[in-house]
Design a protein around this motif. Structure first.
Motif, mmCIF file in Angstrom:
data_model
loop_
_atom_site.group_PDB
_atom_site.id
_atom_site.type_symbol
_atom_site.label_atom_id
_atom_site.label_comp_id
_atom_site.label_asym_id
_atom_site.label_seq_id
_atom_site.Cartn_x
_atom_site.Cartn_y
_atom_site.Cartn_z
ATOM 1 N N PRO A 12 6.459 -4.797 20.854
ATOM 2 C CA PRO A 12 7.065 -3.522 21.427
ATOM 3 C C PRO A 12 5.227 -3.006 22.383
ATOM 4 C CG PRO A 12 8.208 -3.259 19.612
ATOM 5 C CD PRO A 12 7.458 -4.326 19.519
ATOM 6 N N GLU B 277 9.651 -10.019 18.599
ATOM 7 C CA GLU B 277 9.687 -9.220 19.710
ATOM 8 C C GLU B 277 8.948 -8.109 19.358
ATOM 9 O OE1 GLU B 277 12.690 -9.408 17.440
ATOM 10 O OE2 GLU B 277 12.985 -10.471 18.743
ATOM 11 N N TYR C 34 15.737 -6.683 23.766
ATOM 12 C CA TYR C 34 14.318 -6.495 24.098
ATOM 13 C C TYR C 34 13.776 -7.535 25.316
ATOM 14 C CZ TYR C 34 8.986 -7.785 22.878
ATOM 15 O OH TYR C 34 8.058 -8.070 23.134
ATOM 16 N N ARG D 239 18.225 -6.849 19.647
ATOM 17 C CA ARG D 239 17.228 -7.783 19.960
ATOM 18 C C ARG D 239 16.911 -8.724 20.838
ATOM 19 N NH1 ARG D 239 16.836 -12.431 15.394
ATOM 20 N NH2 ARG D 239 19.276 -11.814 15.042
#
Length: 839
Positions: A30, A28, A519, A516
């Motif tokens: 961002p 992940e 995401y 997760r």
RNA sequence: GCGAAUGUGGCGGAACUGGUAGACGCGCUGGAUUUAGGUUCCAGUGGGGUAACCCGUGGGAGUUCGACUCUCCCCAUUCGCACCA
């Protein structure tokens, strides 16, 4: 660099590079835009077939394209590992299903790796592993507590000779596929999930999926089948008999009622009628699939019972019929032969009355002697509702029935609850313990998973765990008394309904899903066969909403974009073992390599259409790769190795286009317009025309003749200038070509990118952008039509005025020929395209 | 039976929002290179006609200046139908 294209060598090296540099392992981030690309995971049937290669090549091209757009791309792979074929193989080969499955997975994983797919292998999962299915069991027990699962009896196909339950595909022409015994319908208790509780949302949320193929949305809408109708109560001996109809306006035309043979009324009547009893018995001998029921001959027997019509008070005969099933709806239907074709045919067959109560609104002639009139219209012979329209009568009759207490408006769905029990071994054990006193008790979280024993012998006479006291003997979690486990397993659609979410957090042993998933989800692009348009996709959507309502995910729909790939055909029909027309992809890879396989499969047809296999076309794809390799060899010789002692002749960037001649300018314009087209085609996943554009770019680059003349004429500056521009066009063109094709043929482009010193790793290169300045043209060609027929073409200045263009068109000799002696009535001018002269 | 889609040269397919039908590739034909086969390269290739032109996107009708594209009917093929996955 080898003079000859050696795919094995090129591909091994590229794959090694990707693996060593962990190019496709993602986490992940961002800061980056994420892109989750998922291809439907395979059932590990033994080896990859062409359909897999097609599916995964499409997914990989898309993933690699998105990655080069700078996105954080997740592309995982796993195994839909439970299912019937493992049991069949076990019976045939005396190998436990688990071992057969794991062997197949190992072989198929190696095949996927050989094809160079950009998967994050760290996330690989197999649904037959307890660490996967334990969470499915866990969710099931949550749903049990919520009342979303329940048990009821439902029919299965039963082979009375083999004493086993048969899948629909194991029933051939109504008989068992192994022993040819006529199959019976047997009612047994089974677990169901209340998908109908979500019917409305599953229907409504289809509107949130504009990037699904319209046909899939339509099929799902029809499958859910929402209808507005009325439940009408007839009475039989003062007992209510409920039927549901979407056409209450035809109520006065009802001339009989049809009920299932298993309906309590029919069963009771059968006690005093041998004819009816034998019919009820006959109805047991039939397969359960809808197509089998609908295509079977419609049969019925008069039960002798009479049903009182709620409005007319008439007594209508009640027939037992083989096409009405007890488990669907009320197990009874009102029959209006004049206005329903199926009822019409049944009435004709058994000489039941046909009463017309609707006529066309436009008074057109209809022949009720020949077929039913099924459209809406104006009522006749319908008491107080006569002369009303169907719509008015629908409301009026519904109101009246409701006032009388013998009817109720109802929204109905064709969708039925999802039966998830299977009487098979190789599946997820249903986590329920049956206690004599406490009934069905879910297995407590602490005792999960209920592990399926893998060391078993399958002999075809039913599931081995049903014969293993060690498995099923246990104690009741509630009262501690001796109790038995459920020995049925889950429908394998259960596993494939949530795997897409688990890929976000495969390593979590504490929970089904974690943060997760929010995401990565929803899946940005889902790719799979059109054959999954309804069941798998509907179940996965349903599961997603269940997980959302359990607080596990926070979006409403799992798959934002859906691509349904067509089938791979040979000689016009689906490749299948039974037809004997399969082509093994391994042979293709062995002979030509992964890039040729990928190129052929993407070039032969657009993804959504069926793809016709062709050995010749494969050879053509290989030829194209050899031509690209050949270009690489030429360019490397010219730039990198040096010529006649001159070294490092790689054209300098930014390129200097001053002094470019018209012919060179048009070549650059062509390359960029092809790039523009290819970028558009990538955006709509039409890879075959991307490849076509690539072929044309290659042809155009070849027109910029590579030149030893630069060095033969070192003193001639004029030639040198032209030569340098030619080389720059080649350098620019080849860099575009390699990047454009890299998602499709990643190995050869990886190698050439490096060899030609464009960079270390083409995966990290910027996607080629269109140089608008290269596209500017000062003249355009227009077509000239007369009455819509092509007659000539003219060249005009790009900024020419409409008047000017019309004059020039009329002045054209060929056009003048067709316009002579006629009056020009109208001239239609489509800017940049055509002039149409109407005479 | 019900639901959904597809149909274009010898073949796979292209044609963006109704605007040059057949891009690109395969195959085929002719030529060059090669001892030969293969490879590679060049040219041609929807049908008819000397030509001007005419015909042509499963079949039939319709809308439009113009239809592979839009509407209606028909035919054929494929997918799904709840226990194949």
């Amino acid at each position: 660099m080898d003079e000859h294209y050696l795919p094995e060598n090129v591909e091994e090296e590229a794959q090694k590079y990707w693996q060593e540099n962990q190019c496709f392992e993602v986490s992940e981030d961002p800061k980056k835009e994420k892109f989750y690309c998922l291809s439907m995971f395979p059932y590990p049937s033994g080896k990859l077939h062409m359909g897999h290669v097609r599916n995964y090549t499409i997914g990989d091209a898309l993933s690699r394209f998105q990655r080069m757009q700078g996105k954080n791309v997740l592309q995982p792979m796993g195994w839909d590992a439970f299912g019937m074929p493992a049991e069949n193989a076990a019976i045939a080969n005396q190998v436990p299903p688990a071992q057969w499955t794991y062997d197949n997975i190992d072989y198929m994983r190696a095949q996927l790796k050989r094809l160079g797919f950009a998967y994050d292998w760290q996330r690989e999962l197999a649904t037959c592993k307890p660490e996967y299915y334990r969470w499915e069991q866990w969710l099931f027990t949550r749903l049990y507590e919520k009342g979303l699962v329940y048990k009821k009896t439902a029919p299965v196909n039963w082979c009375p000779k083999d004493l086993t339950v048969l899948a629909n595909e194991q029933v051939v022409d109504g008989c068992c596929w192994r022993c040819d015994t006529p199959v019976e319908r047997k009612e047994i208790p089974q677990w169901f999930m209340k998908i109908t509780d979500y019917a409305e949302e599953l229907l409504a949320d289809l509107d949130q999926l504009p990037n699904w193929p319209e046909r899939v949305l339509t099929m799902q809408r029809n499958w859910i089948g929402r209808s507005e109708g009325v439940e009408i109560v007839f009475t039989v001996n003062d007992e209510p008999l409920r039927v549901y109809t979407t056409r209450p306006d035809t109520l006065y035309g009802a001339t009989y009622v049809a009920i299932a043979a298993q309906h309590p009324l029919a069963m009771r009547a059968a006690e005093s009628s041998t004819e009816l009893a034998s019919f009820v018995a006959d109805c047991k001998v039939a397969a359960v699939s809808e197509s089998a029921i609908e295509t079977a001959e419609k049969l019925g027997v008069d039960t002798g019972l009479k049903a009182r019509h709620p409005l007319t008070g008439e007594l209508l005969p009640v027939w037992a019929a083989n096409f009405v099933l007890m488990s669907y709806g009320e197990g009874a239907v009102m029959s209006v032969p004049a206005h329903d074709q199926r009822d019409y045919e049944f009435a004709r067959k058994y000489s039941l009355p046909i009463k017309q109560v609707i006529r066309p609104a436009d008074d057109s002639d209809i022949a009720i002697d020949e077929c039913a009139y099924v459209d809406q219209g104006i009522l006749q012979d319908s008491g107080e509702f006569t002369d009303r329209t169907s719509a008015e009568a629908f409301a009026g009759i519904a109101d009246k029935l409701e006032q009388m207490g013998c009817g109720q408006r109802r929204t109905n769905y064709r969708l039925r609850d999802w039966g998830i029990s299977r009487q098979r071994y190789w599946g997820t054990p249903i986590p329920i313990i049956n206690c004599r006193d406490c009934g069905a008790v879910p297995v407590p979280d602490a005792d999960l998973p209920v592990v399926l024993p893998e060391d078993v012998l399958v002999d075809g006479s039913g599931s081995p765990i049903k014969k293993m006291p060690g498995f099923y003997e246990t104690t009741c979690p509630k009262c501690g008394a001796a109790a038995e486990r459920e020995t049925d397993t889950f429908d394998t659609f259960m596993e494939s309904s949530w795997y897409y979410a688990r890929f976000a957090c495969v390593d979590n042993n504490e929970a089904m899903l974690d943060e997760r998933v929010n995401y990565w989800l929803p899946v940005d692009q889902y790719i799979g066969g059109i054959e999954h348009a309804i069941l798998h996709l509907l179940y996965a959507r349903f599961y997603h909403k269940l997980m959302r309502d359990a607080g596990l995910v926070n979006c409403d729909e799992p798959f934002t974009n859906l691509l349904t790939q067509g089938m791979v055909l040979k000689d016009g029909s689906k490749m299948s073992k039974s037809r004997g027309n399969t082509v093994d992809p391994q042979a293709l890879i062995d002979k030509y390599g992964a890039d040729t396989a990928r190129l052929f499969i993407l070039f032969a047809a657009p993804p959504e259409q069926s793809l016709e296999w062709s050995d010749d076309a494969v050879a053509g794809a290989y030829r194209f790769l050899k031509r690209i390799w050949g270009l690489g060899v030429i360019l490397e010789n010219n730039w990198c190795i040096g010529h006649k002692g001159v070294k490092d002749q790689i054209p300098k960037t930014p390129y200097d286009w001053s002094g470019i001649n018209a012919e060179q300018q048009s070549r650059r314009a062509k390359i960029y317009s092809l790039l523009q087209k290819a970028n558009y085609d990538f955006s709509r996943n039409q890879f075959n025309t991307v490849i076509s554009a690539g072929m044309q770019i290659l042809n155009t680059i070849h027109q910029s003749a590579p030149g030893p003349k630069l060095f033969d004429n070192v003193s001639n500056t004029k030639i040198v200038k032209e030569e340098i521009i030619d080389r720059s066009i080649q350098h620019e063109g080849a860099s575009i070509l390699l990047r454009l094709l890299s998602p499709i043929v990643p190995h050869i482009t990886h190698r050439l990118w490096k060899e030609l010193k464009y960079g270390e790793n083409i995966l990290d290169a910027d996607w080629p952008e269109v140089d608008e300045s290269a596209l500017v043209q000062d003249t355009v060609e227009l077509i000239v039509q007369v009455n819509g027929k092509l007659r000539s073409k003219i060249k005009v200045a790009a900024d020419a005025a409409p008047d000017e263009i019309e004059q020039q068109a009329l002045a054209d000799a060929k056009v003048a020929n067709h316009v002579a002696n006629k009056t020009v009535r109208k001239i239609i001018l489509v800017p940049g395209r055509l002039v149409n002269i109407v005479v």
